[in-house]
Write a protein that holds these residues in place. Structure first.
Motif, mmCIF file in Angstrom:
data_model
loop_
_atom_site.group_PDB
_atom_site.id
_atom_site.type_symbol
_atom_site.label_atom_id
_atom_site.label_comp_id
_atom_site.label_asym_id
_atom_site.label_seq_id
_atom_site.Cartn_x
_atom_site.Cartn_y
_atom_site.Cartn_z
ATOM 1 N N ALA A 145 9.266 7.198 -13.233
ATOM 2 C CA ALA A 145 9.917 5.947 -13.640
ATOM 3 C C ALA A 145 8.898 4.821 -13.783
ATOM 4 C CB ALA A 145 10.993 5.567 -12.618
ATOM 5 N N ALA A 146 7.954 4.762 -12.827
ATOM 6 C CA ALA A 146 6.906 3.738 -12.919
ATOM 7 C C ALA A 146 6.062 3.939 -14.165
ATOM 8 C CB ALA A 146 6.031 3.768 -11.664
ATOM 9 N N ALA A 147 5.726 5.205 -14.459
ATOM 10 C CA ALA A 147 4.935 5.478 -15.658
ATOM 11 C C ALA A 147 5.686 5.082 -16.916
ATOM 12 C CB ALA A 147 4.570 6.960 -15.703
ATOM 13 N N GLY A 194 4.522 -6.208 -6.849
ATOM 14 C CA GLY A 194 5.253 -5.322 -5.942
ATOM 15 C C GLY A 194 5.274 -3.891 -6.429
ATOM 16 N N VAL A 195 5.550 -3.693 -7.714
ATOM 17 C CA VAL A 195 5.566 -2.331 -8.264
ATOM 18 C C VAL A 195 4.174 -1.715 -8.199
ATOM 19 C CG1 VAL A 195 5.960 -0.964 -10.346
ATOM 20 C CG2 VAL A 195 7.559 -2.788 -9.739
ATOM 21 N N GLY A 196 3.156 -2.517 -8.527
ATOM 22 C CA GLY A 196 1.796 -2.000 -8.463
ATOM 23 C C GLY A 196 1.392 -1.607 -7.060
ATOM 24 N N LEU A 197 1.837 -2.360 -6.046
ATOM 25 C CA LEU A 197 1.532 -2.022 -4.663
ATOM 26 C C LEU A 197 2.206 -0.714 -4.252
ATOM 27 C CD1 LEU A 197 0.175 -2.864 -2.013
ATOM 28 C CD2 LEU A 197 2.248 -4.169 -1.458
ATOM 29 N N LEU A 198 3.453 -0.538 -4.658
ATOM 30 C CA LEU A 198 4.153 0.716 -4.356
ATOM 31 C C LEU A 198 3.462 1.914 -5.005
ATOM 32 C CD1 LEU A 198 7.899 -0.388 -4.698
ATOM 33 C CD2 LEU A 198 6.619 0.056 -2.590
ATOM 34 N N VAL A 199 3.021 1.740 -6.244
ATOM 35 C CA VAL A 199 2.337 2.834 -6.929
ATOM 36 C C VAL A 199 1.009 3.145 -6.251
ATOM 37 C CG1 VAL A 199 1.304 3.548 -9.119
ATOM 38 C CG2 VAL A 199 3.479 2.328 -9.124
ATOM 39 N N LEU A 212 -2.794 4.100 -12.141
ATOM 40 C CA LEU A 212 -1.502 3.570 -12.586
ATOM 41 C C LEU A 212 -1.198 2.246 -11.897
ATOM 42 C CD1 LEU A 212 0.871 4.259 -14.427
ATOM 43 C CD2 LEU A 212 1.952 5.414 -12.494
ATOM 44 N N GLY A 213 -1.558 2.131 -10.621
ATOM 45 C CA GLY A 213 -1.327 0.884 -9.907
ATOM 46 C C GLY A 213 -2.128 -0.265 -10.477
ATOM 47 N N VAL A 214 -3.400 -0.002 -10.838
ATOM 48 C CA VAL A 214 -4.233 -1.047 -11.436
ATOM 49 C C VAL A 214 -3.668 -1.486 -12.773
ATOM 50 C CG1 VAL A 214 -6.519 -1.530 -12.383
ATOM 51 C CG2 VAL A 214 -6.318 -0.310 -10.215
ATOM 52 N N VAL A 215 -3.158 -0.519 -13.559
ATOM 53 C CA VAL A 215 -2.556 -0.853 -14.858
ATOM 54 C C VAL A 215 -1.341 -1.754 -14.666
ATOM 55 C CG1 VAL A 215 -1.366 0.097 -16.862
ATOM 56 C CG2 VAL A 215 -3.431 1.203 -16.010
ATOM 57 N N VAL A 216 -0.507 -1.427 -13.676
ATOM 58 C CA VAL A 216 0.679 -2.256 -13.419
ATOM 59 C C VAL A 216 0.261 -3.650 -12.962
ATOM 60 C CG1 VAL A 216 2.742 -2.503 -12.008
ATOM 61 C CG2 VAL A 216 2.134 -0.265 -12.919
ATOM 62 N N PHE A 217 -0.753 -3.733 -12.088
ATOM 63 C CA PHE A 217 -1.225 -5.036 -11.630
ATOM 64 C C PHE A 217 -1.711 -5.896 -12.794
ATOM 65 C CE2 PHE A 217 -1.789 -3.482 -7.138
ATOM 66 C CZ PHE A 217 -1.018 -4.476 -6.560
#
Length: 312
Positions: free
Chosen positions: A20-22, A123-128, A136-141
């Motif tokens: 879902a995050a992706a 928040g989403v990036g931290l969860l990832v 993936l977390g860096v991309v969300v951040f």
């Protein structure tokens, strides 16, 4: 039995969450690409600090994630806004004006949106990241800076449009002034006959003069809103012609000729800046395939047994 079921649920939930995050990242990336290619501007709802309201436009078209981030950042925005100094508020207001105030953006809405982006994407990036997906977390951040990217891209688009429209605008303005019309009336007539970004800026300057602002101050605010070198030279020349009493029509003709030369130089500089980017894209896309082709041809031509090379 319950422990096994919970383990199976956890093993299933983590991949689903990551998927879902992706998917969210893919949607955000698609929006970023659309943002970089978009050349539309929408609604104007209210003024920023120290400015005259722009002409109203439609309120449709605000991206759904921008609405979401503004809603999330609403409760925290007043505290964040109080921490802004006057200089920082003015800097944000100038950036919004330079971008044409997309989505009717004001300083307050900018703060709400930026705060909501930190809450949502942070928040989403931290969860990832906690799930072990670092890339993936860096991309969300990175999407925390979506609003700033929006302002930067649209400011660049407006600068390009002002640069391309200015010579023609000044040519028509010079003819109109030579016909005997006053400068203010001529600016209004040309702005009505040549719609575009530059016409909107001059109409805004005329509105400010109608509200009591002097011509010098109105054109100074026009200069600060756009930060375009050619437009800045035009404002300077107009002010000097007014102070020295030079014929305005001839001054406009001279400025127009200078603007056309400046526009040609601007396009050459822009083309020169694009050359390294084209080279980089070409290298990134063609070099891997070329290496695979060369190395593969070497293996096929020498008839090397890959099983022996790989230890099979």
């Amino acid at each position: 039995m319950v422990a096994v079921s919970m383990g199976q649920f956890s093993a299933t939930a983590v991949p689903l969450g990551l998927a879902a995050a992706a998917a969210g990242v893919v949607l955000l990336a698609a929006y970023a690409v659309n943002l970089l290619r978009s050349r539309t501007q929408v609604t104007v709802q209210g003024p920023t600090i120290g400015s005259t309201p722009r002409p109203e436009r439609g309120s449709e078209g605000v991206f759904v994630l921008h609405r979401l981030t503004e809603a999330l950042g609403g409760p925290l925005a007043p505290s964040v806004l109080r921490s802004f100094g006057e200089r920082r508020r003015s800097a944000v207001a100038e950036r919004i004006e330079a971008a044409g105030r997309p989505d009717g953006l004001t300083v307050e809405r900018y703060v709400r949106r930026r705060t909501g982006e930190v809450v949502l994407y942070g928040g989403v990036g931290l969860l990832v990241l906690l799930a072990g997906q670092v890339f993936l977390g860096v991309v969300v951040f990175a999407f925390v800076f979506m609003t700033d990217l929006n302002l930067y891209v649209q400011a660049q688009e407006r600068a390009d449009k002002v640069q391309s429209q200015l010579p023609d605008f000044l040519d028509v303005l010079a003819v109109t002034v030579s016909a005997g019309m006053s400068f203010r009336a001529a600016v209004g007539r040309v702005a009505d006959s040549m719609p575009g970004v530059l016409s909107e800026e001059f109409k805004l300057a005329l509105q400010q003069m109608e509200l009591g602002t002097s011509r010098r101050e109105a054109f100074e605010m026009l200069r600060r809103r756009n930060r375009n070198e050619s437009l800045s030279k035009f404002v300077t020349a107009i002010q000097q012609a007014e102070e020295l009493g030079a014929p305005l029509s001839q001054t406009l003709v001279d400025i127009s000729q200078d603007m056309r030369r400046a526009d040609a130089q601007y396009m050459r500089r822009k083309a020169q800046r694009l050359n390294p980017r084209v080279t980089m894209v070409t290298a990134v896309t063609l070099l891997p395939g070329l290496l695979i082709l060369v190395v593969g041809s070497m293996f096929i031509g020498t008839e090397v047994d890959l099983g022996l090379v790989l230890g099979g």
